[in-house]
Each structure stands twice: as C-alpha cells, then as structure tokens.
Scaffold this active site. Structure first.
Site, PDB file in Angstrom:
ATOM      1  N   ASN A 129     -59.260  30.014  52.134  1.00 12.43           N
ATOM      2  CA  ASN A 129     -59.712  28.896  51.443  1.00 12.43           C
ATOM      3  C   ASN A 129     -58.753  28.516  50.393  1.00 12.43           C
ATOM      4  OD1 ASN A 129     -61.279  30.884  50.475  1.00 12.43           O
ATOM      5  ND2 ASN A 129     -62.606  29.590  49.522  1.00 12.43           N
TER       6      ASN A 129
ATOM      7  N   GLU B 121     -61.356  28.148  57.757  1.00  5.72           N
ATOM      8  CA  GLU B 121     -61.439  28.161  59.151  1.00  5.72           C
ATOM      9  C   GLU B 121     -60.254  26.970  59.285  1.00  5.72           C
ATOM     10  OE1 GLU B 121     -63.960  28.283  57.022  1.00  5.72           O
ATOM     11  OE2 GLU B 121     -65.849  28.879  57.930  1.00  5.72           O
TER      12      GLU B 121
ATOM     13  N   GLU C 122     -58.364  26.213  47.270  1.00  4.89           N
ATOM     14  CA  GLU C 122     -59.105  25.091  46.274  1.00  4.89           C
ATOM     15  C   GLU C 122     -58.082  24.236  45.699  1.00  4.89           C
ATOM     16  OE1 GLU C 122     -62.469  27.137  44.385  1.00  4.89           O
ATOM     17  OE2 GLU C 122     -63.379  27.286  46.076  1.00  4.89           O
TER      18      GLU C 122
HETATM   19  N1  THU Z   1     -65.308  27.410  52.689  1.00  3.71           N
HETATM   20  C1  THU Z   1     -64.803  27.760  53.325  1.00  3.71           C
HETATM   21  O1  THU Z   1     -63.870  28.333  53.437  1.00  3.71           O
HETATM   22  N2  THU Z   1     -65.396  27.518  54.704  1.00  3.71           N
HETATM   23  C2  THU Z   1     -66.625  27.459  54.968  1.00  3.71           C
HETATM   24  O2  THU Z   1     -67.151  27.196  56.064  1.00  3.71           O
HETATM   25  C3  THU Z   1     -67.372  27.071  53.840  1.00  3.71           C
HETATM   26  C4  THU Z   1     -66.944  26.674  52.377  1.00  3.71           C
HETATM   27  C5  THU Z   1     -65.061  27.298  51.041  1.00  3.71           C
HETATM   28  C6  THU Z   1     -64.707  26.175  50.593  1.00  3.71           C
HETATM   29  C7  THU Z   1     -64.607  26.315  49.004  1.00  3.71           C
HETATM   30  O3  THU Z   1     -63.592  26.776  48.589  1.00  3.71           O
HETATM   31  C8  THU Z   1     -65.536  27.423  48.783  1.00  3.71           C
HETATM   32  O4  THU Z   1     -65.683  28.110  50.160  1.00  3.71           O
HETATM   33  C9  THU Z   1     -66.928  27.090  48.323  1.00  3.71           C
HETATM   34  O5  THU Z   1     -67.664  25.998  49.171  1.00  3.71           O
END
Ligand code: THU
Length: 160
Positions: A62, A75, A64
């Site tokens: 992820n 994903e 941000e």
């Molecule tokens: N996040 C993911 O990478 N995948 C998911 O399926 C759920 C959430 C990340 C997004 C964000 O950076 C952090 O987790 C908190 O929501």
C-alpha cells in the site's frame, strides 16, 4: 417475496507452516513486500504477491498519500502492475499479508471491497479463477478458491 441465500466457502490453514511449500513461498514474498509499504498515516502495512502463469511473481504494497483517497492498496498496486507489464499473462493466485504498527494482527485480513472489485475484473478478463490467500502477520491463513467467492453479487461488464 422470495428469499435468496448466498453461501461462500473459505478454507483455513492453521498457520504459514501448514501451507503447501509453493504457497508458503508466495506468502513470504507478500511478507517482504509488506516491509516496503508506505503507510505513515494508518500504520497499517499490507503486502501482496501474485503468481502469474508465466512463472513471474509480482509484488505490491500500500502507498498512502497526505490526500488520503489518493493512496492505493497493496492488492491493486500489484494487480495493476501485473496487468500493465504482462497483459497476456493469467494470474494464478494472490497472497496477502497485513500488519499494523499499533498492534499485532493475528487473524486473516481480507482484501477491501475496492480491491475485490479490481481483482474480479481480472478474473473475468482471464476467464480463470484467481486463488486468494490472506492472513495477518501471524496466525491462520484463509484461502478462497476464487475472487468471486469473496464478492457475491459482483458488478461486471455483463450489465453494461
Ligand atoms: N489496505 C490495503 O492495502 N489493502 C486492503 O485490502 C485494505 C486496506 C491499506 C490501505 C491503507 O493504506 C491502509 O491499508 C489502511 O486502510
């Protein structure tokens, strides 16, 4: 009025060691990818690893952003990279691991709704199931034989 019940099936492995060797190795790639997550706002790090039918393994995490909605989940980072680099390859399976810097995640963390929608698109595009394995940092690992099992009543191109 008619009632419709929807059932889905998940398989639960006791822990990482209970996985078949090749799946364990893929999950370990997701662990490695998780370490490079850029998640200064949520402190929630997610790693995803995909196996393609050409043998390539693609990982993502992820990313941000100070403008929160501009960030992207692990994903989708992985699956869009796979789609952009290997448009003809089929995705065989995806392993996902999520961990929080605030507390230890010990239960399987499923992909969010937006990621399920994105993965569903690829399952339909390639006309073959994508196996999904997901876990926290430790503990049980959940397996779904296809993304469709995680997204009942999905929206797809058939209605366009
Ligand atoms: N996040 C993911 O990478 N995948 C998911 O399926 C759920 C959430 C990340 C997004 C964000 O950076 C952090 O987790 C908190 O929501």
């Amino acid at each position: 009025m008619k009632e419709i019940k929807i059932e889905t099936t998940l398989y639960i492995y006791e822990d990482l060691d209970a996985l078949p060797k090749d799946i364990m190795l893929l999950m370990q790639k997701a662990f490695e990818a998780r370490k490079n997550a850029y998640a200064p706002y949520s402190n929630f790090n997610v790693g995803a690893a995909l196996l393609l039918d050409n043998g390539e393994i693609i990982t993502g995490n992820n990313q941000e952003n100070a403008s929160y909605p501009s960030g992207l989940c692990a994903e989708r980072t992985a699956i869009y990279y796979a789609g952009s680099q290997y448009p003809k390859a089929k995705i065989v399976r995806m392993a996902i691991s999520a961990g929080s810097k605030n507390n230890q995640t010990t239960k399987p963390i499923p992909p969010c709704g937006a990621c399920r929608q994105a993965i569903a698109e690829y399952e339909i595009k390639q006309d073959a199931n994508i196996e999904i394995y997901f876990m926290g940092e430790t503990g049980k690992v959940a397996k779904s034989n296809s993304l469709a099992n995680l997204l009942p009543l999905g929206f797809d191109k058939s209605v366009l």
